[in-house]
Design a protein around this motif. Sequence first.
Motif, mmCIF file in Angstrom:
data_model
loop_
_atom_site.group_PDB
_atom_site.id
_atom_site.type_symbol
_atom_site.label_atom_id
_atom_site.label_comp_id
_atom_site.label_asym_id
_atom_site.label_seq_id
_atom_site.Cartn_x
_atom_site.Cartn_y
_atom_site.Cartn_z
ATOM 1 N N ASP A 47 -28.533 19.928 18.605
ATOM 2 C CA ASP A 47 -27.680 19.428 19.686
ATOM 3 C C ASP A 47 -27.179 18.019 19.391
ATOM 4 O O ASP A 47 -26.015 17.701 19.647
ATOM 5 C CB ASP A 47 -28.443 19.442 21.013
ATOM 6 N N LEU A 48 -28.064 17.160 18.865
ATOM 7 C CA LEU A 48 -27.652 15.790 18.555
ATOM 8 C C LEU A 48 -26.606 15.769 17.437
ATOM 9 O O LEU A 48 -25.649 14.989 17.487
ATOM 10 C CB LEU A 48 -28.865 14.939 18.173
ATOM 11 N N ARG A 49 -26.769 16.616 16.412
ATOM 12 C CA ARG A 49 -25.758 16.689 15.347
ATOM 13 C C ARG A 49 -24.407 17.132 15.921
ATOM 14 O O ARG A 49 -23.356 16.582 15.577
ATOM 15 C CB ARG A 49 -26.187 17.669 14.256
ATOM 16 N N ASN A 50 -24.436 18.124 16.806
ATOM 17 C CA ASN A 50 -23.191 18.606 17.434
ATOM 18 C C ASN A 50 -22.561 17.509 18.288
ATOM 19 O O ASN A 50 -21.344 17.364 18.319
ATOM 20 C CB ASN A 50 -23.450 19.852 18.261
ATOM 21 N N GLU A 81 -15.013 13.525 16.369
ATOM 22 C CA GLU A 81 -13.726 14.198 16.551
ATOM 23 C C GLU A 81 -12.913 13.548 17.665
ATOM 24 O O GLU A 81 -11.685 13.604 17.657
ATOM 25 C CB GLU A 81 -13.946 15.685 16.845
ATOM 26 N N GLN A 82 -13.603 12.928 18.633
ATOM 27 C CA GLN A 82 -12.907 12.224 19.713
ATOM 28 C C GLN A 82 -12.409 10.846 19.273
ATOM 29 O O GLN A 82 -11.756 10.158 20.022
ATOM 30 C CB GLN A 82 -13.838 12.066 20.918
ATOM 31 N N GLY A 83 -12.774 10.438 18.042
ATOM 32 C CA GLY A 83 -12.264 9.183 17.507
ATOM 33 C C GLY A 83 -13.209 8.005 17.625
ATOM 34 O O GLY A 83 -12.813 6.877 17.343
ATOM 35 N N ARG A 84 -14.441 8.229 18.028
ATOM 36 C CA ARG A 84 -15.392 7.118 18.125
ATOM 37 C C ARG A 84 -15.884 6.726 16.738
ATOM 38 O O ARG A 84 -15.990 7.555 15.840
ATOM 39 C CB ARG A 84 -16.568 7.511 19.008
ATOM 40 N N SER A 85 -16.236 5.451 16.587
ATOM 41 C CA SER A 85 -16.732 4.974 15.300
ATOM 42 C C SER A 85 -18.228 5.289 15.180
ATOM 43 O O SER A 85 -18.897 5.600 16.171
ATOM 44 C CB SER A 85 -16.515 3.467 15.169
ATOM 45 N N GLU A 86 -18.728 5.177 13.951
ATOM 46 C CA GLU A 86 -20.151 5.445 13.723
ATOM 47 C C GLU A 86 -21.017 4.461 14.499
ATOM 48 O O GLU A 86 -22.076 4.828 15.020
ATOM 49 C CB GLU A 86 -20.462 5.388 12.224
ATOM 50 N N GLN A 87 -20.598 3.192 14.576
ATOM 51 C CA GLN A 87 -21.371 2.180 15.313
ATOM 52 C C GLN A 87 -21.390 2.498 16.809
ATOM 53 O O GLN A 87 -22.424 2.350 17.459
ATOM 54 C CB GLN A 87 -20.786 0.785 15.063
ATOM 55 N N GLU A 88 -20.279 2.958 17.347
ATOM 56 C CA GLU A 88 -20.237 3.323 18.771
ATOM 57 C C GLU A 88 -21.177 4.489 19.055
ATOM 58 O O GLU A 88 -21.864 4.497 20.084
ATOM 59 C CB GLU A 88 -18.809 3.705 19.176
ATOM 60 N N ILE A 89 -21.229 5.438 18.146
ATOM 61 C CA ILE A 89 -22.109 6.599 18.339
ATOM 62 C C ILE A 89 -23.562 6.166 18.245
ATOM 63 O O ILE A 89 -24.400 6.580 19.056
ATOM 64 C CB ILE A 89 -21.776 7.698 17.320
ATOM 65 N N ALA A 90 -23.886 5.303 17.274
ATOM 66 C CA ALA A 90 -25.263 4.805 17.148
ATOM 67 C C ALA A 90 -25.663 4.019 18.400
ATOM 68 O O ALA A 90 -26.782 4.171 18.903
ATOM 69 C CB ALA A 90 -25.403 3.937 15.905
ATOM 70 N N ASP A 91 -24.754 3.195 18.911
ATOM 71 C CA ASP A 91 -25.037 2.442 20.140
ATOM 72 C C ASP A 91 -25.262 3.383 21.319
ATOM 73 O O ASP A 91 -26.143 3.143 22.152
ATOM 74 C CB ASP A 91 -23.880 1.480 20.454
ATOM 75 N N TYR A 92 -24.480 4.460 21.395
ATOM 76 C CA TYR A 92 -24.645 5.444 22.458
ATOM 77 C C TYR A 92 -26.034 6.095 22.375
ATOM 78 O O TYR A 92 -26.719 6.257 23.386
ATOM 79 C CB TYR A 92 -23.538 6.503 22.354
ATOM 80 N N GLU A 111 -18.891 15.930 17.810
ATOM 81 C CA GLU A 111 -17.900 15.894 18.888
ATOM 82 C C GLU A 111 -17.371 14.478 19.106
ATOM 83 O O GLU A 111 -16.175 14.274 19.299
ATOM 84 C CB GLU A 111 -18.508 16.434 20.180
ATOM 85 N N GLN A 112 -18.286 13.509 19.081
ATOM 86 C CA GLN A 112 -17.858 12.126 19.306
ATOM 87 C C GLN A 112 -16.992 11.615 18.159
ATOM 88 O O GLN A 112 -16.046 10.852 18.379
ATOM 89 C CB GLN A 112 -19.073 11.228 19.519
#
Length: 180
Positions: A85-88, A95-106, A92-93
């Motif tokens: 689920d976390l990989r998916n 594909e929505q255009g978020r950066s790797e740092q934004e995803i890690a912060d999330y 998804e994030q």
Amino acid sequence: MKADHALRVREARSRLLRIARKLAHAASLLLLGLVAITSLSMAYAATGQTDAQIEAKVMRLSHTLRCLVCQNQSIAESNAPLAVDLRNQVREQLEQGRSEQEIADYMVARYGDFVLYRPPMKASTLLLWLGPAALLLAGLGALALRLRRRAARPDAQLSEDERLQARSLLDRKPLTESRP
């Protein structure tokens, strides 16, 4: 005779029409298949590189995130349902255009610093960074203390009877009566 000839002509036309219909049907199926293959290959060519780039980012980011239910595995290595689920979610994030740092912060905001393999040095993670060194120093201190105590102990002296008994055991000779 004329009737017989007319009948044969009609049967021949009928057979030719059936063959023509079958050939037309086969040609239309072939054409439809070629169109489908061409459109699929064009769609793959248009999005294949983007998907490959996204998958590369998913794998890179997944190797930096810890699986929350597994013992010391990243979400890239784990097959646990939560890791999938976390990989998916990462995919998804991205594909929505978020950066790797934004995803890690999330992920950190949602699951805490434990989700990162390299958590930042701060007060709440100090034990994670200094704990192994503290355990190593404590173990070395306990070993040094034990060796120091052993060295301070006087050697035990054996009595004459104990020496003879030890000698007979080592030489495998039967015990004789001990001396007075």
